[in-house]
Design a protein around this motif. Structure first.
Motif, short mmCIF file in Angstrom:
data_model
loop_
_atom_site.label_atom_id
_atom_site.label_comp_id
_atom_site.label_asym_id
_atom_site.label_seq_id
_atom_site.Cartn_x
_atom_site.Cartn_y
_atom_site.Cartn_z
N LEU A 11 -3.28 6.72 -4.73
CA LEU A 11 -1.72 5.74 -4.61
C LEU A 11 -2.34 4.44 -3.74
CD1 LEU A 11 0.56 8.70 -4.95
CD2 LEU A 11 -0.24 7.46 -6.62
N ARG A 12 -2.64 4.94 -2.38
CA ARG A 12 -2.60 3.51 -1.10
C ARG A 12 -3.34 2.33 -1.63
NH1 ARG A 12 -4.90 4.42 4.50
NH2 ARG A 12 -6.47 3.77 3.62
N ASP A 13 -4.34 2.37 -2.40
CA ASP A 13 -5.29 1.32 -3.28
C ASP A 13 -4.16 1.14 -3.86
OD1 ASP A 13 -7.04 1.77 -1.77
OD2 ASP A 13 -8.23 3.45 -3.05
N GLU A 14 -4.05 1.78 -5.53
CA GLU A 14 -2.82 0.94 -6.44
C GLU A 14 -1.86 -0.14 -5.59
OE1 GLU A 14 -2.10 3.86 -9.06
OE2 GLU A 14 -3.08 4.64 -9.97
N VAL A 15 -1.36 0.66 -4.89
CA VAL A 15 0.55 0.66 -4.09
C VAL A 15 -0.38 -0.95 -3.48
CG1 VAL A 15 2.19 0.30 -2.74
CG2 VAL A 15 1.72 2.64 -3.98
N GLU A 16 -1.23 -1.11 -2.70
CA GLU A 16 -1.51 -2.04 -2.24
C GLU A 16 -2.10 -3.28 -3.15
OE1 GLU A 16 -4.93 -1.09 0.62
OE2 GLU A 16 -2.94 -0.76 1.97
N GLU A 17 -2.70 -2.71 -4.14
CA GLU A 17 -3.16 -3.54 -5.28
C GLU A 17 -1.97 -4.74 -6.09
OE1 GLU A 17 -5.66 -5.87 -7.91
OE2 GLU A 17 -5.95 -5.10 -5.82
N TYR A 18 -0.60 -3.73 -6.16
CA TYR A 18 0.34 -4.02 -6.29
C TYR A 18 0.93 -5.08 -5.63
CZ TYR A 18 5.46 -4.33 -6.98
OH TYR A 18 6.99 -4.67 -6.68
N ARG B 115 -0.46 -6.94 -3.55
CA ARG B 115 -0.58 -7.87 -3.26
C ARG B 115 -0.99 -8.75 -4.26
NH1 ARG B 115 -6.47 -10.15 -4.70
NH2 ARG B 115 -6.52 -7.65 -5.53
N THR B 116 -0.52 -8.23 -5.43
CA THR B 116 -1.03 -9.00 -6.78
C THR B 116 0.52 -9.61 -7.14
OG1 THR B 116 -1.45 -7.11 -7.49
CG2 THR B 116 -3.46 -8.95 -7.14
N ARG B 117 1.37 -8.75 -7.35
CA ARG B 117 2.57 -8.79 -8.13
C ARG B 117 3.60 -8.86 -7.45
NH1 ARG B 117 0.92 -5.11 -13.33
NH2 ARG B 117 -1.28 -5.81 -14.09
N ARG B 118 4.07 -8.61 -5.86
CA ARG B 118 5.28 -8.84 -5.51
C ARG B 118 5.89 -10.02 -5.77
NH1 ARG B 118 5.21 -8.32 1.62
NH2 ARG B 118 7.92 -8.50 1.75
N GLY B 119 7.32 -9.79 -6.27
CA GLY B 119 8.33 -10.86 -5.71
C GLY B 119 9.12 -11.02 -4.63
N LYS B 120 10.64 -11.28 -5.07
CA LYS B 120 10.79 -11.98 -3.71
C LYS B 120 11.88 -11.01 -2.72
CE LYS B 120 12.37 -15.51 -5.45
NZ LYS B 120 14.44 -16.51 -5.79
N GLU B 121 11.09 -9.73 -3.26
CA GLU B 121 12.04 -8.32 -2.12
C GLU B 121 10.90 -7.81 -0.93
OE1 GLU B 121 8.66 -6.03 -5.24
OE2 GLU B 121 10.32 -7.48 -5.85
N LEU B 122 11.84 -7.28 0.25
CA LEU B 122 11.52 -7.39 1.70
C LEU B 122 10.57 -6.10 1.60
CD1 LEU B 122 14.67 -8.25 3.43
CD2 LEU B 122 12.62 -10.00 3.23
N PRO B 123 9.78 -6.25 2.33
CA PRO B 123 9.26 -4.58 2.38
C PRO B 123 9.40 -3.99 2.27
CG PRO B 123 8.33 -6.93 4.14
CD PRO B 123 9.49 -7.30 2.94
N GLY B 124 9.64 -2.49 2.17
CA GLY B 124 10.32 -1.14 1.51
C GLY B 124 11.01 -1.11 0.84
N PHE B 125 11.19 -2.17 0.00
CA PHE B 125 11.70 -2.31 -1.11
C PHE B 125 10.97 -1.71 -2.50
CE2 PHE B 125 14.90 -4.41 1.56
CZ PHE B 125 16.09 -3.86 0.71
N VAL B 126 11.01 -0.66 -3.43
CA VAL B 126 9.84 -0.21 -3.92
C VAL B 126 10.77 -0.83 -4.89
CG1 VAL B 126 9.54 2.06 -5.48
CG2 VAL B 126 9.35 1.74 -3.31
N ASN B 127 9.75 -1.35 -5.93
CA ASN B 127 9.74 -1.98 -7.37
C ASN B 127 9.80 -0.76 -8.66
OD1 ASN B 127 8.96 -3.23 -10.37
ND2 ASN B 127 9.14 -4.50 -8.75
#
Length: 573
Positions: free
Chosen positions: A356-363, A365-377
């Motif tokens: 999971l950690r690898d998948e979430v970190e990949e997300y 790194r590549t797809r995070r939008g305007k949301e602040l850290p800690g907000f789950v997409n």
């Protein structure tokens, strides 16, 4: 069983014991096993003989008839020439002059094929001899000429191979008059069990030679001549005094040995008999009593057979079937498959946590939008859930296939055991067995596909999900996701939500898939099959369905006869 190398004097020993002339000469004289049954009678002084082979029987009135009768029987069984046969000739003799003994004369061991003998004659003879001497009930009489080195005899080597301790072997030395001067002491040591020891020891005899036969020396005079020989021989006299020489003492010794041997093996025979009796009774019970002739009774018989079959199926459905030997109940095998499914889910959950950690970190790194850290997409959360749930569908279908095979094998075994005697009924039952199994398999398969489609709709009760999420957060410090300090708020939050949801999904599938499988492959399948079997009663002609195979009728007859023979044997014992 009398065994010896070719021309060792076997038939001469038998002739002297039985008081009748058997075929003799050079080469292979005994070409079939000859069972010589000697019965001592006291009331009647007449001699009685019966020769039998291949269910043929010939009464003999005079001992002089025996030689030709045996030769003719050998030609009938082994053909002309010098070939051998495994088929037995039985010669029963009742007389006041014979001991109570049963002896089997076997062909002499030939080393090299001569004349028109088969090339493998030595192997054929050894194989025949071994079938007799390997039996624990048999005492081997090894006949060896006294004028040869006993260690080189093939007959003794064969006897020691099947009776290494010599418990069932008695050595008989013949032709003592041909012993070279200076070798007498070796013969005495052999008879005294000092050369090649045997538990039963040795005896020495002198039978009629060819010259005696040419001079028409009868068997009674031959016995006197034998006793005179041992009395007059300074080397062998001690053997006579010790009771180890002459035919009459050998006959006495053999009767005593046989009685002791019977006494020793009787309990063992009793046990073997009981085992065979039990097995034959079981086999007969499995075949049943056969089909009644009356039409009404035939219908009742068919109803009984189908009810018994349905009862056996019901036992499987309820996990209460009767077990034979070390069989495992069908539901125990199914439960084992369900256990493997739960292990597959648990193993997937552990692996999921690790990646999971690898998948979430990949997300992040590549797809995070305007949301602040800690907000789950939420969309990402859904995509990861669907991907991992999809991977569980194939193991679930594999479990379904495994359980289909378990149930199929069980029902096949039951139908064969109940209807094996009736090929028409067996064939009529096989169609619904296969058709309904496939039908229920497809229904179960469809429901499993539907279940996994539903699992892609990410859902859980709020209270249940919140509770599981709280549990995961409390265990955070113990998870395999690593130290908090090394993990970003995004990764930590997403991992907690995914772990909580996968735990709920895993628990749901752990029960739901086995319920689907059990419902269709056991409950519905067996219920459908039972109804189809009952429907057969009114729809088919009982006479056709209950036609028995001729082989079954024959086997039932054979088993009944065997049962009778075994019971008679029990009374005799």
């Amino acid at each position: 069983a009398v065994i010896g190398d070719q021309s060792s004097g076997k038939s001469s020993v038998l002739e002297a014991l039985s008081g009748v002339a058997l075929p003799r000469g050079t080469g292979i004289v005994t070409r079939c096993p000859l069972v010589l049954k000697l019965k001592k009678i006291t009331k009647d002084n007449n001699w009685h003989g019966v020769l039998s082979y291949r269910k043929q029987e010939k009464k003999l009135k005079d001992p002089a008839e025996i030689e030709n009768a045996v030769l003719n029987a050998q030609i009938a069984l082994a053909g002309k020439g010098e070939g051998i046969s495994h088929e037995m000739i039985t010669l029963e003799i009742q007389s006041s002059d014979v001991p109570d003994l049963t002896l089997i004369d076997l062909p002499g061991i030939a080393r090299v094929a001569t004349g028109n003998q088969p090339m493998d004659i030595e192997q054929q003879i050894k194989s025949l001899i071994e079938t007799f001497i390997k039996r624990q009930e048999t005492i081997s009489l090894v006949v060896v000429p006294a004028n040869i080195d006993i260690a080189t005899t093939e007959a003794l080597r064969m006897a020691s191979k099947v009776d290494s301790t010599g418990q069932r072997t008695l050595g008989i030395l013949t032709k003592p008059d041909l012993v070279d001067k200076g070798m007498e002491q070796t013969v005495v040591r052999t008879v005294n069990n000092q050369v090649i020891p045997l538990k039963k020891g040795y005896m020495i005899v002198k039978c009629r030679g060819q010259q005696d036969i040419n001079e028409k020396l009868d068997l009674v005079k031959a016995l006197e001549k034998e006793r005179h020989f041992f009395n007059e021989n300074s080397h062998f006299r001690s053997l006579l005094e010790d009771g180890k020489a002459t035919i009459p003492l050998l006959a006495e010794r053999l009767t005593k040995e046989l009685v002791e041997h019977i006494t020793k093996t009787l309990p063992q025979l009793q046990k073997q008999l009981e085992t065979k009796l039990e097995k034959t009774s079981e086999d007969l019970k499995a075949l049943g009593d056969g089909v009644p002739l009356d039409e009404n009774e035939k219908t009742n018989f068919l109803i009984m057979k189908i009810r018994q079959f349905n009862d056996a199926l019901e036992g499987v459905r309820r996990a209460e079937e009767d077990l034979k030997n070390s069989d495992t109940r069908v539901f125990s095998k199914i439960r084992w498959e369900f256990g493997k499914w739960k292990l597959a889910l648990d193993s997937k959950a552990i692996k999921t946590e690790e990646i999971l950690r690898d998948e979430v970190e990949e997300y992040v790194r590549t797809r995070r939008g305007k949301e602040l850290p800690g907000f789950v997409n939420y969309r990402t959360f859904e995509n990861i859930v669907r991907k991992h749930v999809e991977e569980l569908e194939e193991p679930a279908l594999k479990m379904l296939r495994e359980i289909k095979e378990i149930v199929h094998a069980c029902v096949e075994r039951i139908v064969n055991s109940h209807f094996n005697a009736f090929s028409h009924l067996l064939r009529a039952a096989k169609d619904p067995i296969e058709d309904f199994l496939d039908e229920q398999f497809q229904k179960a398969e469809g429901k499993i596909h539907s279940q996994f489609k539903m699992e892609k709709i990410v859902y859980s009760q709020d209270r249940l999900y919140s509770s599981q999420l709280e549990t995961v957060k409390q265990k955070q410090s113990l998870t395999v996701l690593g130290q908090k300090a090394l993990m970003s708020a995004d990764v930590r939050e997403m991992a907690q939500h995914l772990t909580a949801y996968f735990t709920i999904t895993s628990d749901r599938l752990a029960n739901q898939i086995p319920l689907i499988v059990q419902y269709h492959m056991l409950d519905q399948y067996i219920s459908q099959l039972q109804n189809a079997m009952l429907a057969m009663i009114g729809r088919n002609n009982p006479g056709i369905l209950l036609q028995e195979d001729s082989a079954v009728e024959r086997k039932r007859k054979e088993l009944k006869e065997r049962l009778g023979r075994l019971r008679s044997a029990g009374k005799e014992l």
